[in-house]
Design an enzyme around this catalytic site. Structure first.
Site, PDB file in Angstrom:
ATOM      1  N   ILE A  78       8.706  -3.513   5.400  1.00  0.00           N
ATOM      2  CA  ILE A  78       7.334  -3.766   5.584  1.00  0.00           C
ATOM      3  C   ILE A  78       6.390  -2.678   5.001  1.00  0.00           C
ATOM      4  CG2 ILE A  78       7.263  -2.821   7.887  1.00  0.00           C
ATOM      5  CD1 ILE A  78       5.585  -5.448   8.818  1.00  0.00           C
ATOM      6  N   TRP A  80       1.861  -1.642   4.137  1.00  0.00           N
ATOM      7  CA  TRP A  80       0.373  -2.061   4.326  1.00  0.00           C
ATOM      8  C   TRP A  80      -0.387  -2.065   2.988  1.00  0.00           C
ATOM      9  CZ3 TRP A  80      -4.218   1.189   3.496  1.00  0.00           C
ATOM     10  CH2 TRP A  80      -5.360   0.405   3.693  1.00  0.00           C
ATOM     11  N   HIS A  81      -1.128  -2.737   2.656  1.00  0.00           N
ATOM     12  CA  HIS A  81      -1.895  -2.718   1.427  1.00  0.00           C
ATOM     13  C   HIS A  81      -3.289  -2.765   1.821  1.00  0.00           C
ATOM     14  CE1 HIS A  81       1.531  -2.896  -1.090  1.00  0.00           C
ATOM     15  NE2 HIS A  81       1.922  -4.002  -0.846  1.00  0.00           N
ATOM     16  N   GLY A 191       8.214  -1.279  -4.449  1.00  0.00           N
ATOM     17  CA  GLY A 191       9.063  -2.808  -4.083  1.00  0.00           C
ATOM     18  C   GLY A 191       8.911  -3.581  -5.340  1.00  0.00           C
ATOM     19  N   CYS A 220       7.883   0.707   5.711  1.00  0.00           N
ATOM     20  CA  CYS A 220       9.031   0.649   4.536  1.00  0.00           C
ATOM     21  C   CYS A 220      10.308   0.911   5.697  1.00  0.00           C
ATOM     22  CB  CYS A 220       8.888   1.604   3.764  1.00  0.00           C
ATOM     23  SG  CYS A 220       7.626   1.623   2.547  1.00  0.00           S
TER      24      CYS A 220
END
Length: 294
Positions: A78, A80-81, A191, A220
């Site tokens: 996981i 965040w962007h 990723g 991550c």
């Protein structure tokens, strides 16, 4: 199709791109690249805030407050962007024999070189993808040998065959942090997914994001390290717009191609953006077939 590597600026700042819109564009370009209707293409953009979870994400790493998460087919866990983060999505056909690990290391190399332009020394860390600032050495620290990573299985094969820059074929790694230094800080998450020989997804470089977004997740899936940005490392604001030219230039060096780019306003029709004059439009909006993830 030839033509080298092309860069497309999909939208930054006030034109930041919703994640779902960028994903749909990746899928469209992926189908065209598989069919050799377009050259290798790198999308550079900024996202509106979103959490995304790769295939290896554990439920306990999801946001603590129940914030929705978009599940995606890239590798990794996981993250965040959002605003203040430069996103790169290379849609690139890999050469044979295909080496996905070598491709990831080339992305890392481009980001390491770009960070160096701003005076931020970054490196790879054994057993972990991405680009890192190492924590301060701790005098007299006792190393936990059970946490030392053996990366023999990650030795790259492709460089010697293709005559690549040695740093791309056999990169230096910092030793895994087994208690000999303070927390390492991840500046760039990587990723990727490869389907039918063509890449999707890519990297996220933290320039000047609101770092509190990372407080709601285990970024991550890594519990023994932190997250950093160009701005926090330098003590001054480094915007996405400022970082973009350096990142683009170094991607061109390691992936091969010119630094030319075309800018496309976010929210406009993209049906003809990256298609050759006689290329058919892809049908449907289906993702690529199953592929290797790193």
């Amino acid at each position: 199709m030839g033509g080298g590597l092309r860069f497309v600026h999909l939208g930054i700042g006030e034109r930041a791109v919703p994640y779902e819109e960028a994903l749909a564009e990746q899928q469209r370009l992926h189908a065209l690249r598989v069919a050799d209707e377009i050259p290798d293409t790198v999308l550079l953009l900024e996202h509106l805030p979103v959490y995304t979870a790769g295939r290896r994400t554990r439920r306990e790493d999801y946001p603590l407050d129940g914030t929705p998460v978009v599940e995606v087919t890239r590798g990794g866990e996981i993250t965040w962007h959002g605003p203040g983060q430069l996103i790169g999505y290379p849609i690139v056909k890999l050469p044979e024999p295909m080496d996905v690990v070598a491709y990831v290391r080339r992305l890392e190399e481009a980001l390491i070189r770009a960070c160096a332009e701003f005076g931020v020394a970054t490196t790879r860390v054994e057993g972990r993808s991405g680009v890192w600032v190492l924590g301060e050495e701790l005098p007299g620290a006792v190393v936990d040998q059970e946490r030392v990573v053996d990366i023999g299985a990650l030795t790259l094969r492709m460089g010697a065959k293709l005559g690549l820059d040695p740093r791309l074929a056999g990169p230096e790694y910092a030793a895994s942090n087994a208690g000999q230094r303070g927390d390492d800080r991840k500046l760039t998450a990587i990723g990727v997914r490869v389907a039918r020989g063509v890449t999707m997804h890519g990297f996220a470089l933290n320039c000047d994001p609101d770092m509190t977004w990372f407080d709601q997740i285990i970024p991550c899936g890594i519990r023994d390290a932190g997250v950093g940005s160009l701005s926090t490392e330098l003590g001054r604001d480094v915007t996405v717009a400022e970082a973009l030219p350096a990142v683009q230039r170094h991607l061109g060096e390691v992936l091969g191609g010119s630094a030319a780019a075309e800018s496309i306003p976010s929210g406009t029709a993209r049906s003809d953006t990256a298609r050759s004059d006689n290329a058919p439009a892809p049908t449907g909006n289906q993702p690529p077939s199953p592929a290797v993830a790193v």
